[in-house]
Design a protein around this motif. Structure first.
Motif, PDB file in Angstrom:
ATOM      1  N   UNK A 195      55.395  21.336  35.299  1.00 47.75           N
ATOM      2  CA  UNK A 195      54.525  19.926  35.093  1.00 47.75           C
ATOM      3  C   UNK A 195      55.137  18.629  35.359  1.00 47.75           C
ATOM      4  N   UNK A 196      56.191  18.535  35.342  1.00 46.84           N
ATOM      5  CA  UNK A 196      57.053  17.171  35.594  1.00 46.84           C
ATOM      6  C   UNK A 196      56.499  16.477  36.823  1.00 46.84           C
ATOM      7  N   UNK A 197      56.435  17.399  38.147  1.00 46.66           N
ATOM      8  CA  UNK A 197      55.912  16.619  39.204  1.00 46.66           C
ATOM      9  C   UNK A 197      54.357  17.141  39.614  1.00 46.66           C
ATOM     10  N   UNK A 198      53.807  17.905  38.729  1.00 47.53           N
ATOM     11  CA  UNK A 198      52.618  18.109  38.917  1.00 47.53           C
ATOM     12  C   UNK A 198      51.387  17.288  37.913  1.00 47.53           C
ATOM     13  N   UNK A 229      50.534  17.651  35.276  1.00 51.51           N
ATOM     14  CA  UNK A 229      49.453  18.300  34.614  1.00 51.51           C
ATOM     15  C   UNK A 229      50.245  19.833  34.274  1.00 51.51           C
ATOM     16  N   UNK A 230      49.923  20.279  32.867  1.00 52.41           N
ATOM     17  CA  UNK A 230      50.623  21.415  32.435  1.00 52.41           C
ATOM     18  C   UNK A 230      50.400  22.565  33.611  1.00 52.41           C
ATOM     19  N   UNK A 231      51.561  23.021  34.080  1.00 50.19           N
ATOM     20  CA  UNK A 231      51.490  23.814  35.152  1.00 50.19           C
ATOM     21  C   UNK A 231      52.918  24.595  35.265  1.00 50.19           C
ATOM     22  N   UNK A 232      52.701  26.146  35.609  1.00 49.83           N
ATOM     23  CA  UNK A 232      53.966  26.679  35.682  1.00 49.83           C
ATOM     24  C   UNK A 232      53.631  28.018  36.653  1.00 49.83           C
TER      25      UNK A 232
END
Length: 323
Positions: free
Chosen positions: A22-25, A27-30
């Motif tokens: 999420x930090x570098x996207x 947007x909530x991403x995993x």
């Protein structure tokens, strides 16, 4: 994105390796990995389940209707316009008939105006929204229940009827307080719900001879919205077991056309227990549906996260557990 974190926490509990990015996207991403299978989850959506074709068709409401036409699925007729003075809009409009005005690429019920029946109303709508959106749609307004279908792996896994936002009086709290309490309840159930007092709400409140300071009597239902979108405070009531099986025919056709088996569709139906070819119209296609409404629906709830994880990584992810 409460549902995103519920999803990845559930995945971890079942032995799925989760690397949050999420930090570098921004947007909530995993990234999820299980038995050598990888999946990128962005918000509510497994990225491998969405293709570019479906995103184009879902993002432009007029383009979506060209697909319904090809598939033989009933839909409300509409026209796209940039300015209400355009001749094609004037030719399409029939005085006295009810229409819906909406942004051509809008989402979550934003900018939707119902019960439009004059060119003056269209002009007022355009003046209000022309600095926010470039293109608009004027659509026939169909009467019936608002239905949302969730499709996973080409099958309808859950369906609900959506009801426009309302609160129920308790004989003690004023309307403003009831709305604030309802917002707190909705926030517990769903992501990104904003039960705000807008012009539509003010219209409904006034039409019921009330104000925000009024104290509705115990048991009185006070309608707050015209549209049933969950993001604006709508209520979901599960109807999966009552849905007519022919809706699956619509879903199968859309899956084939889009080459995608995951989406949500919004429908207006006068009776969802009967054949939809006679009494229903498809309104919108959502290539990345928010499935939390089926977890928080009334009457019956669905373990959508489990359904999705099993579809991604196999049934053995939940050994020995019953649904």
């Amino acid at each position: 994105m409460k549902r995103f974190y519920e999803f990845i926490h559930r995945a971890k509990a079942q032995g799925v390796k989760v690397t949050e990015v999420t930090d570098f996207m921004q947007y909530p991403t995993a990234v999820l990995e299980y038995n050598g299978n990888y999946e990128l989850i962005a918000g509510h959506t497994p990225s491998s389940w969405v293709n570019v074709r479906s995103r184009y068709y879902s993002q432009n409401k007029q383009l979506t209707k060209s697909a319904y036409e090809i598939l033989g699925i009933p839909y409300p007729k509409s026209i796209a316009f940039q300015n209400p003075a355009e001749q094609n809009l004037l030719d399409f409009f029939v005085p006295g008939q009810l229409y819906v005005c909406k942004p051509l690429t809008g989402k979550q019920g934003q900018g939707v105006k119902m019960n439009v029946n004059s060119m003056e109303m269209i002009q007022d709508y355009w003046q209000t929204h022309k600095d926010t959106y470039d293109l608009f749609m004027l659509e026939e307004q169909k009467q019936g229940k608002d239905v949302r279908l969730l499709v996973i792996e080409g099958k309808v896994v859950a369906a609900c009827s959506r009801i426009p936002a309302y609160v129920v009086g308790n004989g003690k709290d004023d309307l403003q307080t009831l709305i604030e309490k309802r917002q707190k309840v909705l926030s517990e159930l769903h992501d990104d719900v904003f039960l705000i007092i807008d012009e539509d709400s003010k219209y409904h409140i006034a039409s019921q001879n009330l104000s925000l300071g009024s104290i509705p009597e115990k048991g009185r239902q006070v309608q707050l919205k015209s549209i049933a979108n969950i993001s604006t405070g709508g209520i979901a009531v599960d109807i999966t077991d009552e849905l007519h099986p022919a809706y699956q025919e619509w879903v199968t056709g859309i899956c084939t056309f889009l080459k995608q088996g995951y989406f949500g569709i919004d429908i207006i139906s006068t009776d969802f227990t009967k054949n939809p070819y006679q009494n229903a119209w498809i309104i919108e296609l959502n290539a990345r549906p928010k499935w939390g409404i089926h977890i928080g629906s009334e009457r019956k709830q669905y373990d959508v996260i489990r359904i999705m994880l099993e579809a991604l990584f196999g049934k053995d992810l939940f050994p020995g557990e019953s649904k």
